[in-house]
Write an enzyme that holds these catalytic residues in place. Structure first.
Site, PDB file in Angstrom:
ATOM      1  N   GLY A 276       0.822  -1.205   0.000  1.00  0.00           N
ATOM      2  CA  GLY A 276       0.000   0.000   0.000  1.00  0.00           C
ATOM      3  C   GLY A 276       0.854   1.252   0.000  1.00  0.00           C
ATOM      4  O   GLY A 276       1.998   1.244  -0.463  1.00  0.00           O
ATOM      5  N   SER A 277       0.324   2.321   0.553  1.00  0.00           N
ATOM      6  CA  SER A 277       0.993   3.612   0.500  1.00  0.00           C
ATOM      7  C   SER A 277       2.115   3.707   1.521  1.00  0.00           C
ATOM      8  O   SER A 277       2.133   2.992   2.534  1.00  0.00           O
ATOM      9  CB  SER A 277      -0.017   4.731   0.749  1.00  0.00           C
ATOM     10  OG  SER A 277      -0.431   4.727   2.109  1.00  0.00           O
ATOM     11  N   THR A 278       3.040   4.631   1.260  1.00  0.00           N
ATOM     12  CA  THR A 278       4.156   4.852   2.177  1.00  0.00           C
ATOM     13  C   THR A 278       3.676   5.343   3.531  1.00  0.00           C
ATOM     14  O   THR A 278       4.173   4.909   4.581  1.00  0.00           O
ATOM     15  CB  THR A 278       5.141   5.861   1.561  1.00  0.00           C
ATOM     16  OG1 THR A 278       5.601   5.350   0.304  1.00  0.00           O
ATOM     17  CG2 THR A 278       6.331   6.087   2.477  1.00  0.00           C
ATOM     18  N   ALA A 279       2.708   6.249   3.535  1.00  0.00           N
ATOM     19  CA  ALA A 279       2.210   6.807   4.795  1.00  0.00           C
ATOM     20  C   ALA A 279       1.622   5.715   5.685  1.00  0.00           C
ATOM     21  O   ALA A 279       1.926   5.650   6.885  1.00  0.00           O
ATOM     22  CB  ALA A 279       1.162   7.880   4.508  1.00  0.00           C
ATOM     23  N   VAL A 280       0.806   4.847   5.118  1.00  0.00           N
ATOM     24  CA  VAL A 280       0.216   3.757   5.915  1.00  0.00           C
ATOM     25  C   VAL A 280       1.292   2.748   6.301  1.00  0.00           C
ATOM     26  O   VAL A 280       1.264   2.186   7.403  1.00  0.00           O
ATOM     27  CB  VAL A 280      -0.934   3.087   5.141  1.00  0.00           C
ATOM     28  CG1 VAL A 280      -1.508   1.922   5.944  1.00  0.00           C
ATOM     29  CG2 VAL A 280      -2.038   4.098   4.841  1.00  0.00           C
ATOM     30  N   GLY A 281       2.256   2.521   5.406  1.00  0.00           N
ATOM     31  CA  GLY A 281       3.349   1.603   5.716  1.00  0.00           C
ATOM     32  C   GLY A 281       4.114   2.025   6.960  1.00  0.00           C
ATOM     33  O   GLY A 281       4.514   1.188   7.785  1.00  0.00           O
ATOM     34  N   GLU A 298       5.722  -3.348   0.829  1.00  0.00           N
ATOM     35  CA  GLU A 298       5.810  -3.004  -0.600  1.00  0.00           C
ATOM     36  C   GLU A 298       4.957  -1.764  -0.777  1.00  0.00           C
ATOM     37  O   GLU A 298       3.732  -1.839  -0.772  1.00  0.00           O
ATOM     38  CB  GLU A 298       5.327  -4.165  -1.461  1.00  0.00           C
ATOM     39  CG  GLU A 298       5.758  -4.068  -2.917  1.00  0.00           C
ATOM     40  CD  GLU A 298       4.783  -3.271  -3.768  1.00  0.00           C
ATOM     41  OE1 GLU A 298       5.035  -2.054  -3.969  1.00  0.00           O
ATOM     42  OE2 GLU A 298       3.785  -3.838  -4.215  1.00  0.00           O
ATOM     43  N   CYS A 332       0.014  -1.697  -9.705  1.00  0.00           N
ATOM     44  CA  CYS A 332       0.760  -1.444  -8.480  1.00  0.00           C
ATOM     45  C   CYS A 332       2.153  -0.912  -8.764  1.00  0.00           C
ATOM     46  O   CYS A 332       2.838  -0.469  -7.849  1.00  0.00           O
ATOM     47  CB  CYS A 332       0.864  -2.735  -7.662  1.00  0.00           C
ATOM     48  SG  CYS A 332       1.654  -4.092  -8.522  1.00  0.00           S
TER      49      CYS A 332
END
EC number: 1.2.1.3
Length: 596
Positions: A276-281, A298, A332
């Site tokens: 998913g997104s960097t922020a959520v990661g 990822e 993706c």
């Protein structure tokens, strides 16, 4: 008769027998999966026969239901429960109980599970793609490429090589442990957790599930709130296949919900996989740190697509446009930054313009379209803001595509294919992940310049380099900081399921797919045992037994030089000293060594 003739005959006979065995079809049972409620041409119920208008400007997350609808038409599909943290923990507990039984299963049984899945997928390609298309807005062709082919490739790779890479692996024991046997063992971790996005709902579920189950784990997968309808149907396929091989219930589970659901999953499992997104990661990492749960991330991508002046312009233009349109809300790892050599810049733009003008876009299940809808609500507004920022800073629109007939309620779910020229790295479109059908093209003069531009990004997932010189393309790709590189192609790496997949920098870390991804689902255990036990055992030499001898350190000096000395004669001399220490033949060994 020469001695090697019988060997040739035996080898030939073996090859013939193996070929004949290949002609015998495997005995793979079929499974029945109820799909009556997911077919687009099925009879609509009163509940889902209306157009759904999501509330704008706020999230569903305050609700206890995950509302589902077709982004291409806004037709309502139904809802699923948003699981509470307690419910998530209960699901993980059930999976953990089932995993203890499954961990003892044979690879033969696990391969049969994979064959049953593969048979169903091949026989129901249209159904799987149609469900994906309805829930995400992608075309049937894009669903086939990204959902069916990649999943089938992963299954066949696991069938062919999976057991080989999970068996104990021998390692060298080194000079000091010549009398030992060393190996690495791969044991199941327990329950894997996965939080997966909406862009390829079928493959995103099957990808971590296949690796986890084949390596003896259970897995609980939280599907995206934007693809819960399809995810819950695909779960039925997995349940039926597991039941067909007698696997314990609850080994695999698919859960629905929002952020609270995902946070509970992270704190409950033995390993976390997030796409998913960097922020959520980053939030996943913070939560995982509380329990020291290992994670594979990822995250976002802003892949560089590099075209040298000696490339085949017409061919690369086709590849480039497909790479862009596949990222129209579904891909993706889409191509998002295009660097074209100045000598072919005009010719490339001309080719791309022709292709984009020929592209048809519209509701994917109502006609033969090249591009479908954008899955995320209000994402088209974000894409337009990126275009506006580029235009304000000097970029121009070279060409913009058009749409077929759109329903009035679904207009906001579409964004026209857009080619931007005269762009630079001061523009947001070259820095932020777009996830849409926008093709920003920048020109370069030298290989050194394009390498610098490609590396000028916080994202580092993949790249593609095109050149008439294979050596040149490889040289450029080798200097780009990313986890995935394609030479004279785009996104082909993912079809090679023996390869790991993942990025660096803000694109994450760790790998899924391939040998590395399979073993990442395992407890990697180092094992050492005596080679000739009980004849030869490890004994502590007398000089360093407690209480240690006065010459203990001198003994260690001699032992180290014996084992690791660079000069063979010094090693032999030290060996003699070691033997003298051990046999205690001379009390002056220490003094003699210092006089050498």
């Amino acid at each position: 008769m020469p001695f090697w003739w019988p060997l040739i005959v035996l080898a030939f006979a073996y090859a013939i027998c193996k070929f004949l065995l290949m002609l015998i079809p495997p005995n793979v049972p079929s499974i029945d999966v109820d799909a009556s409620d997911v077919l687009a041409h099925g009879k609509d119920t009163e509940e889902n026969s209306f157009i759904y208008i999501p509330p704008r400007g706020r999230s569903q997350q305050s609700d206890k239901k995950v509302q589902c609808y077709e982004p291409a038409t806004m037709k309502y599909l139904g809802y699923f429960p948003a699981l509470s943290p307690t419910e998530v923990e209960e699901r993980v507990t059930l999976s953990r109980k089932a995993q203890k039984t499954w961990a003892q299963s044979s690879f033969k049984l696990r391969r049969q599970f994979l064959r049953i899945l593969l048979k169903y997928i091949i026989e129901h390609q249209e159904l799987i793609c149609e469900v994906s298309s309805r829930d995400t807005g992608k075309t049937m062709v894009d669903a086939s490429l990204g959902e069916i082919m990649t999943t089938c490739e992963k299954i066949t790779w696991l069938l062919s090589e999976g057991e080989r890479w999970l068996k104990p692996e021998s390692r060298s024991s080194g000079r000091a442990m010549l009398h030992k046997v060393s190996r690495v063992e791969f044991h199941p971790l327990g329950v894997i957790g996965a939080i997966v996005p909406w862009n390829y709902p079928f493959h995103n579920i099957f990808n971590p599930m296949l690796a986890a189950v084949f390596s003896g784990n259970g897995i609980v997968i939280k599907v995206s709130e934007h693809a819960s309808w399809s995810g819950c149907f695909y779960f039925r396929i997995i349940q039926a296949a597991l039941a067909a091989v007698g696997a314990p219930e609850n080994l695999v589970d698919v859960i629905t919900g929002f952020a609270e659901t995902g946070e509970a999953l992270v704190s409950s499992v033995d390993k976390m996989i997030f796409v998913g997104s960097t922020a959520v990661g980053k939030m996943i990492m913070r939560n995982a740190a509380e329990t020291l749960t290992p994670v594979t991330l990822e995250l976002g991508g802003k892949d560089a697509f590099i075209i040298c002046e000696d490339a085949d312009v017409s061919h690369v233009a086709q590849v480039a446009v497909r790479g862009t349109l596949q990222s129209s809300g579904q891909n993706c790892a889409g191509a998002e930054r295009f660097y074209v050599h100045k000598d072919i810049y005009t010719a490339f733009i001309s080719q791309v313009t022709k292709i984009v003008k020929s592209v048809s876009a519209g509701p994917p299940l109502t006609g033969r379209y090249d591009m479908g809808a954008i899955c995320l609500q209000e994402h088209s507004e974000h894409l337009q803001s990126l275009v506006n920022d580029a235009l304000d800073k000097g970029a121009e629109i070279a060409v913009r595509g058009s749409f077929g007939h759109l329903g009035e309620d679904a207009v906001d779910q579409y964004f026209p294919p857009t080619v931007l020229i005269n762009v630079n790295h001061n523009m947001k479109i070259m820095k932020e992940e777009a996830f849409g059908p926008i093709m920003p093209i920048m020109q370069f003069s030298t290989d050194e310049e394009v390498i610098r531009l490609a590396n000028d990004s916080r994202y580092a997932l993949g790249c593609a380099v095109f050149s008439g010189s294979k050596h040149r393309a490889k040289q450029i790709a080798s200097q780009i900081q990313c986890g995935v590189a394609a030479i004279n192609d785009f996104a082909s790496n993912y079809m090679c399921q023996s390869l790991p997949f993942g990025g660096v920098k803000d694109s994450g870390f760790g790998r899924f797919a391939g040998i590395e991804g399979l073993r990442a689902c395992c407890l990697v255990k180092s094992v050492v045992e005596d080679r000739f036990w009980p004849l030869i055992k490890t004994k502590i030499p007398k000089p360093i037994q407690y209480p240690v001898a006065e010459n203990a350190f001198e003994f260690q000096e001699a032992l180290v030089e014996t084992l690791y000395g660079l000069n063979i004669w010094d090693r032999l001399r030290s060996l003699i000293d070691v033997l003298k220490f051990l046999t205690d033949q001379s009390s002056n060994v220490s003094r003699a060594r210092k006089s050498h």
